[in-house]
Write a protein that holds these residues in place. Structure first.
Motif, PDB file in Angstrom:
ATOM      1  N   LEU A   1      27.120  54.834  39.405  1.00 45.33           N
ATOM      2  CA  LEU A   1      27.651  53.567  38.824  1.00 45.33           C
ATOM      3  C   LEU A   1      27.191  52.454  38.191  1.00 45.33           C
ATOM      4  O   LEU A   1      26.145  52.055  38.572  1.00 45.33           O
ATOM      5  CB  LEU A   1      28.616  53.052  40.074  1.00 45.33           C
ATOM      6  CG  LEU A   1      29.308  52.020  39.523  1.00 45.33           C
ATOM      7  CD1 LEU A   1      30.744  52.403  38.758  1.00 45.33           C
ATOM      8  CD2 LEU A   1      29.995  51.145  40.832  1.00 45.33           C
TER       9      LEU A   1
ATOM     10  N   ARG B   1      43.576  53.921  36.736  1.00 51.05           N
ATOM     11  CA  ARG B   1      42.811  53.820  38.089  1.00 51.05           C
ATOM     12  C   ARG B   1      42.951  55.223  38.964  1.00 51.05           C
ATOM     13  O   ARG B   1      42.094  55.560  39.463  1.00 51.05           O
ATOM     14  CB  ARG B   1      43.286  52.421  38.849  1.00 51.05           C
ATOM     15  CG  ARG B   1      42.689  52.448  40.101  1.00 51.05           C
ATOM     16  CD  ARG B   1      43.428  51.423  40.846  1.00 51.05           C
ATOM     17  NE  ARG B   1      43.371  50.127  40.211  1.00 51.05           N
ATOM     18  CZ  ARG B   1      43.902  48.844  40.406  1.00 51.05           C
ATOM     19  NH1 ARG B   1      44.657  49.153  41.550  1.00 51.05           N
ATOM     20  NH2 ARG B   1      43.739  48.011  39.688  1.00 51.05           N
TER      21      ARG B   1
ATOM     22  N   LEU C   1      40.715  57.898  37.527  1.00 50.12           N
ATOM     23  CA  LEU C   1      39.368  57.315  38.098  1.00 50.12           C
ATOM     24  C   LEU C   1      39.202  57.649  39.502  1.00 50.12           C
ATOM     25  O   LEU C   1      38.004  58.117  39.877  1.00 50.12           O
ATOM     26  CB  LEU C   1      39.242  56.081  37.757  1.00 50.12           C
ATOM     27  CG  LEU C   1      37.625  55.202  38.281  1.00 50.12           C
ATOM     28  CD1 LEU C   1      36.794  56.322  37.426  1.00 50.12           C
ATOM     29  CD2 LEU C   1      37.718  53.845  38.362  1.00 50.12           C
ATOM     30  N   GLU C   2      40.288  57.759  40.373  1.00 53.94           N
ATOM     31  CA  GLU C   2      39.924  57.889  41.779  1.00 53.94           C
ATOM     32  C   GLU C   2      39.836  59.292  42.005  1.00 53.94           C
ATOM     33  O   GLU C   2      39.223  59.907  42.630  1.00 53.94           O
ATOM     34  CB  GLU C   2      40.977  57.338  42.623  1.00 53.94           C
ATOM     35  CG  GLU C   2      41.113  55.789  42.644  1.00 53.94           C
ATOM     36  CD  GLU C   2      42.250  55.172  43.403  1.00 53.94           C
ATOM     37  OE1 GLU C   2      43.211  56.210  43.779  1.00 53.94           O
ATOM     38  OE2 GLU C   2      42.397  54.196  43.671  1.00 53.94           O
TER      39      GLU C   2
ATOM     40  N   ILE D   1      36.197  60.499  40.902  1.00 55.03           N
ATOM     41  CA  ILE D   1      35.139  60.042  41.780  1.00 55.03           C
ATOM     42  C   ILE D   1      35.336  61.009  42.962  1.00 55.03           C
ATOM     43  O   ILE D   1      34.078  61.405  43.478  1.00 55.03           O
ATOM     44  CB  ILE D   1      35.249  58.632  41.969  1.00 55.03           C
ATOM     45  CG1 ILE D   1      35.122  57.685  40.903  1.00 55.03           C
ATOM     46  CG2 ILE D   1      34.160  58.194  43.143  1.00 55.03           C
ATOM     47  CD1 ILE D   1      34.996  56.300  40.961  1.00 55.03           C
TER      48      ILE D   1
ATOM     49  N   ILE E   1      29.162  57.087  35.793  1.00 53.82           N
ATOM     50  CA  ILE E   1      30.357  56.376  35.245  1.00 53.82           C
ATOM     51  C   ILE E   1      29.964  55.002  34.912  1.00 53.82           C
ATOM     52  O   ILE E   1      29.139  54.189  35.580  1.00 53.82           O
ATOM     53  CB  ILE E   1      31.235  56.231  36.677  1.00 53.82           C
ATOM     54  CG1 ILE E   1      31.771  57.322  37.072  1.00 53.82           C
ATOM     55  CG2 ILE E   1      32.598  55.259  36.241  1.00 53.82           C
ATOM     56  CD1 ILE E   1      32.614  57.144  38.406  1.00 53.82           C
TER      57      ILE E   1
ATOM     58  N   ALA F   1      31.758  51.399  34.221  1.00 55.22           N
ATOM     59  CA  ALA F   1      32.801  50.869  34.355  1.00 55.22           C
ATOM     60  C   ALA F   1      32.537  49.478  34.124  1.00 55.22           C
ATOM     61  O   ALA F   1      31.635  48.646  34.195  1.00 55.22           O
ATOM     62  CB  ALA F   1      33.109  50.972  35.734  1.00 55.22           C
TER      63      ALA F   1
ATOM     64  N   SER G   1      35.458  51.298  41.597  1.00 59.00           N
ATOM     65  CA  SER G   1      34.559  52.296  41.861  1.00 59.00           C
ATOM     66  C   SER G   1      33.528  52.033  42.963  1.00 59.00           C
ATOM     67  O   SER G   1      33.322  53.038  43.555  1.00 59.00           O
ATOM     68  CB  SER G   1      33.959  52.571  40.483  1.00 59.00           C
ATOM     69  OG  SER G   1      34.829  52.970  39.647  1.00 59.00           O
TER      70      SER G   1
END
Length: 1002
Positions: free
Chosen positions: A294, A406, A409-410, A413, A421, A423, A436
């Protein structure tokens, strides 16, 4: 005169925001930057609000929250702010717009809260007011315990933010511009602005301000080193320029405002390539274990550098077989990432010249095979597009996938595959980076890679409880403490990489969500809006915008199809509510009948008369509230039913009567009319349907063919579930941090070596250091004193004055010269012979100085002044102090200047023999080379700063600007006739003198 006042960003340990006031001679005030920090505290803008009615213009330097984060808030909150001219470069305008749109969509706290004064009003004595007041006094911690929330103000919409940024005047680099002043500003008197590239961000600006004898260079957050995307600062003449002298426009300013961020750090050995290699080594070490990396970054400026570097690193691994990057995913998460990258592809000319060459090579290389590759792509169903990444443009991403929702994105991940990522935001306090972190922190193989130092000064333990620290600041504090040990990984060059263990620490944060208001809070919010509307109406000036309440509680049902009758009725309800509120809170508001003026007819009950004798302007006519026109970016809304023909209107009425006679529960056909005669599928909605369809197509194309083009119900839940006023609800959460922490400096700011090298070359008379912490500022000030004194002689060493102000401190940095104004007599003006030196006119004169001349106009002014004084004395019957004998009333300002006149005949003969001609101007060697080549001579540069002409004449320019010409004693070529060198020498001298103005004394 030049005074400088830093409002924010000077020796500050808690905020990176930047705001500065520059005041010049004549009352000209310039605001540079409208920054805000991640706390979004309105107390930081109190001092700025006091200066708004006196500002002349506004300058913006970078598209980052610390430089323009409060711009939209000020435009929406301060009534006069939108009337002030704003200047910035085109990338700062475009990227700043997407930045603030992402900011307000991601962070509820950016909307700011309802003021405490409106909550504690006598008319707001409700349970909601007491709850809101208790939440306000208790602060964030008490709100978490009780579950109550503070009422939020309405944030600016995306359309409003776009309209605010459309008011900014775009400028280009190195082009002087004379700005326009604000309506309430004094004349600018020839003030000139020039923007230069500052590096650090695309479109970042070093501002040069010229006003009279003041030459001010405002340079904060610049970077001299070239990067992959961002070109270096233009101190030496632009992108890729090299030399030992700063360009003339930025050299020897009367004042230099410079930031001290990074003044205590040294550049990484190896430069940009070493930095990029360390970044990839950190990523590979985590991906090899199956972890997720991240990288928190900003949403518009520095993200371009990171995205470009990682995309090209993935492209380089296409031919390899064992690289871990090949099987890993690369994602960019941000609510406005698609728009940001689309804008980046349209501003390549603002980037480093290597980006332009790469774009031209990609376009030229693909021109011959474009048709064949397009055909192959169609046959393979679009699968061949990802192949041949070498021919793609700089921002035509092949591997980087963009995420704007969102839920998506979840899902990415949680799939368990290794990935990287990017972010937003770097502070980890809002945006997708915070979401994240919640899912990445617990994995021991994951890596949190910081790219910007979020360090703060050491604060005593007693003060830490009262000061709010961002989530990124806490993690950076863990990184510096290294209390849980350091993991050493092997780099590609054989070195060691430092990664800090998370150690299973507990990280507590506060999650802020928007929630709808209850009935009591709704009433409190309506009272606040009505009070604000009344105060704005009483102080509204011509051309000022009225309060926009299109999305508030008083008009939350308004739409494009609202009729004029309903709009008038809505305005009547607002006025009636405002009138009753003003009557109830008259003493609280402190508004007398004189303050209300003609509005007393609307604001006071049982008032039906108003004396207009002696009144001017709008005070002479009955107050009228103009109806608000509604529209979008295409113009005012058009209601098709208002333009129906008679036969069409009859048909609509027949359908309406038929629909009214339907039985209860009977369904209506889709093409039939709805309530109030509105068609459910008429021609008026076709344009909107086409536009929505085109937007959906653009979104589907932007998803890079991943199959999620259709927005699902889960994605729809990402948006706001309601419109209108809201409150902030705090939810406390705790996570366990097992992931590793690492840091690579991708901030793109100047270091200690750049500052110590460039400041002596710039040679400012006054140096003002802002934008850093106290230790950084003090250390750099001490070092600069030594460097500036070492570079000049002892006589002029005292002129280099260094200021280190704090927030709110006013310093006087005026130029150490005096200027006087004189008048020229008509006889002297007729004898002047002007010569042009580039854009200036130069003349030498010899004259005598005489006192101010008393003209007939002056005598008439004196006589009228004495008559007026006598008349006033007779009317008021008061004693006036007698004027002393021999003292005349002061004349007008234009007549009190001393005068320059021609010399008498007896003095002119003696002075004419003493005057000598002067050579005025400057000749650049590059210009001399073009002139000599145009005259048929051979001219080329040899060595460092030496121009060789005809192989026999060398021209050099010393550091003081003196031109030195040397010629050989004989011809350099064997077949060249003797004396040719002398002819070339005379030709060079002639061209040099032609480029200068020879000014003889008059």
């Amino acid at each position: 005169m030049f005074t400088f006042t830093p409002l924010l960003g000077a020796q500050s340990s808690t905020s990176k925001a930047s705001q500065s006031i520059l005041e010049l001679d004549g009352g000209i005030k310039i605001l540079v930057d409208v920054g805000w920090d991640d706390t979004f505290d309105t107390l930081d803008l109190v001092e700025l609000e006091k200066h708004v009615p006196t500002l002349s213009l506004i300058l913006l330097t970078h598209a980052t929250p610390s430089h323009l984060g409060a711009f939209a808030h000020c435009c929406k909150t301060f009534p006069l702010f939108t009337q002030i001219p704003v200047y910035a470069t085109s990338p700062v305008i475009a990227l700043g717009r997407t930045l603030l749109q992402d900011l307000y969509a991601s962070s509820p706290l950016a909307s700011t809260f309802l003021p405490k004064a409106s909550i504690s009003e006598p008319g707001a004595s409700s349970s909601a007011a007491s709850a809101a007041a208790s939440a306000t006094e208790g602060g964030e911690g008490k709100t978490e315990a009780t579950g109550a929330g503070r009422i939020l103000l309405q944030p600016p919409t995306g359309e409003e933010i776009a309209r605010y940024f459309s008011l900014i005047h775009p400028l280009k680099y190195s082009q002087p511009h004379e700005p326009s002043p604000s309506p309430f500003s004094p004349p600018l008197n020839g003030l000139t602005l020039t923007a230069y590239n500052a590096g650090h961000t695309v479109g970042g600006t070093i501002w040069h301000i010229q006003h009279g004898m003041e030459s001010i260079v405002y340079a904060v957050d610049w970077n001299q080193a070239r990067e992959s995307v961002v070109a270096g600062a233009a101190w030496f003449g632009g992108s890729g320029a090299s030399g030992t002298e700063v360009i003339e426009q930025l050299r020897k300013p009367t004042a230099l405002v410079c930031s001290t961020k990074g003044g205590d750090k040294f550049a990484l050995p190896g430069g940009r390539k070493k930095r990029d290699d360390l970044l990839l080594d950190m990523i590979r070490s985590s991906l090899a274990k199956g972890g997720t990396v991240l990288i928190p970054t900003d949403t518009s400026a520095r993200v371009l550098e990171l995205a470009y570097s990682l995309e090209h690193a993935w492209r380089d691994t296409e031919d390899g077989d064992n690289d871990v990057l090949k099987g890993a995913g690369l994602y960019l998460a941000g609510r406005k990432s698609l728009t940001t990258m689309r804008l980046a592809r349209s501003m390549l000319e603002w980037m480093d010249e290597n980006i332009v060459r790469e774009f031209e090579a990609a376009e030229g290389g693909d021109a011959a095979t474009q048709g064949q590759s397009k055909t192959d792509n169609q046959r393979s169903g679009g699968q061949s597009q990802d192949k041949g990444a070498k021919g793609a443009g700089p921002f035509s991403f092949k591997h980087l996938k963009i995420i704007e929702r969102r839920k998506k994105l979840e899902r990415i991940i949680s799939d368990g595959t290794p990935k990287v990522i990017l972010a937003s935001d770097s502070s980890l306090d809002w945006g997708f980076a915070k979401d994240s972190l919640r899912m990445v922190a617990e994995g021991p193989n994951n890596l949190l890679l910081l790219t910007d130092s979020l360090h703060k000064e050491k604060i005593p333990d007693s003060a830490q409880t009262s000061q709010r620290m961002t989530l990124g600041g806490m993690i950076w504090q863990w990184y510096e403490q290294r209390s849980d040990g350091v993991a050493l990984e092997k780099a590609s060059d054989g070195g060691l990489l430092e990664q800090i263990h998370g150690g299973g620490r507990e990280l507590s944060w506060t999650n802020v969500q928007r929630a709808p208001l209850d009935s009591g809070e709704q009433l409190l919010y309506q009272q606040y809006l009505a009070t604000k509307r009344q105060l704005q109406d009483t102080t509204q000036t011509r051309g000022q915008e009225s309060l926009d309440t299109t999305a508030d509680a008083l008009d939350d049902r308004s739409s494009s199809t609202t009729s004029e009758d309903s709009e008038t009725e809505q305005q009547g309800r607002v006025l009636n509510f405002s009138t009753s509120l003003a009557h109830a809170n008259r003493n609280k508001l402190g508004l007398s009948d004189e303050d209300l003026g003609v509005n007393v007819l609307l604001r006071r009950k049982n008032v039906f008369d108003y004396d207009v004798r002696g009144k001017k302007g709008r005070e002479r006519m009955y107050p009228y509230v103009a109806p608000r026109k509604k529209g979008d970016e295409f113009g005012e809304f058009i209601r098709p039913e208002e333009y129906l023909r008679a036969e069409e209107r009859e048909e609509v009425d027949m359908h309406q009567r038929g629909s009214d006679s339907m039985k209860l529960g009977q369904k209506r056909r889709w093409d039939e009319t709805g309530p109030n005669g509105r068609r459910l599928s008429g021609s008026g909605n076709k344009r909107l349907d086409r536009r929505d369809a085109s937007i959906a197509d653009d979104l589907s194309l932007a998803e890079d063919g991943d199959g999620d083009a259709v927005v699902s119900s889960e994605d729809e839940a990402d948006g706001q579930e309601f419109e209108g006023p809201a409150k902030a609800v705090y939810e406390k959460a705790t996570i366990t941090v097992n992931a590793r922490l690492a840091f690579i400096d991708f901030a793109g700011l100047h270091d200690k070596r750049s500052l110590e090298m460039l400041i002596p070359l710039i040679q400012p008379r006054k140096l003002i250091l802002v934008g850093g912490m106290k230790e950084e500022t003090s250390a750099l000030a001490t070092e600069c004193k030594k460097l500036l004194k070492a570079g000049v002689d002892t006589a002029s060493a005292e002129s280099a004055v260094i200021f280190t102000p704090v927030n709110g401190e006013l310093i006087d940095a005026s130029v150490d010269t005096n200027a006087w104004m004189v008048k020229l007599s008509n006889n002297l003006v007729r004898r002047l012979k002007w010569q042009q030196v580039r854009a200036l006119g130069v003349v030498a004169l010899t004259a005598q100085l005489r006192g101010p001349e008393i003209t007939d106009a002056t005598e008439e002014a004196e006589e009228s002044a004495s008559k007026k004084q006598k008349l006033l004395t007779d009317e008021t019957s008061t004693e006036v102090a007698p004027t002393p004998d021999g003292v005349k009333p002061p004349a007008e300002k234009s007549d009190v200047f001393p005068m320059l006149d021609i010399l008498p005949a007896n003095m002119a003969a003696g002075t004419r023999s003493m005057t000598r001609p002067l050579n005025v101007g400057d000749m650049r060697l590059a210009d001399l080379r073009k002139i000599m080549q145009g005259a048929g001579h051979r001219a080329e540069f040899r060595g460092e700063g030496t121009l060789l002409i005809d192989g026999s004449v060398a021209v050099r320019k010393s550091g003081t600007g003196r031109i030195e010409i040397e010629a050989a004693a004989q011809s350099a070529a064997a077949n060249q006739p003797i004396g040719q060198a002398a002819l070339s020498f005379l030709a060079v001298k002639r061209k040099v003198y032609e480029g200068l103005a020879v000014v003889a004394g008059n």
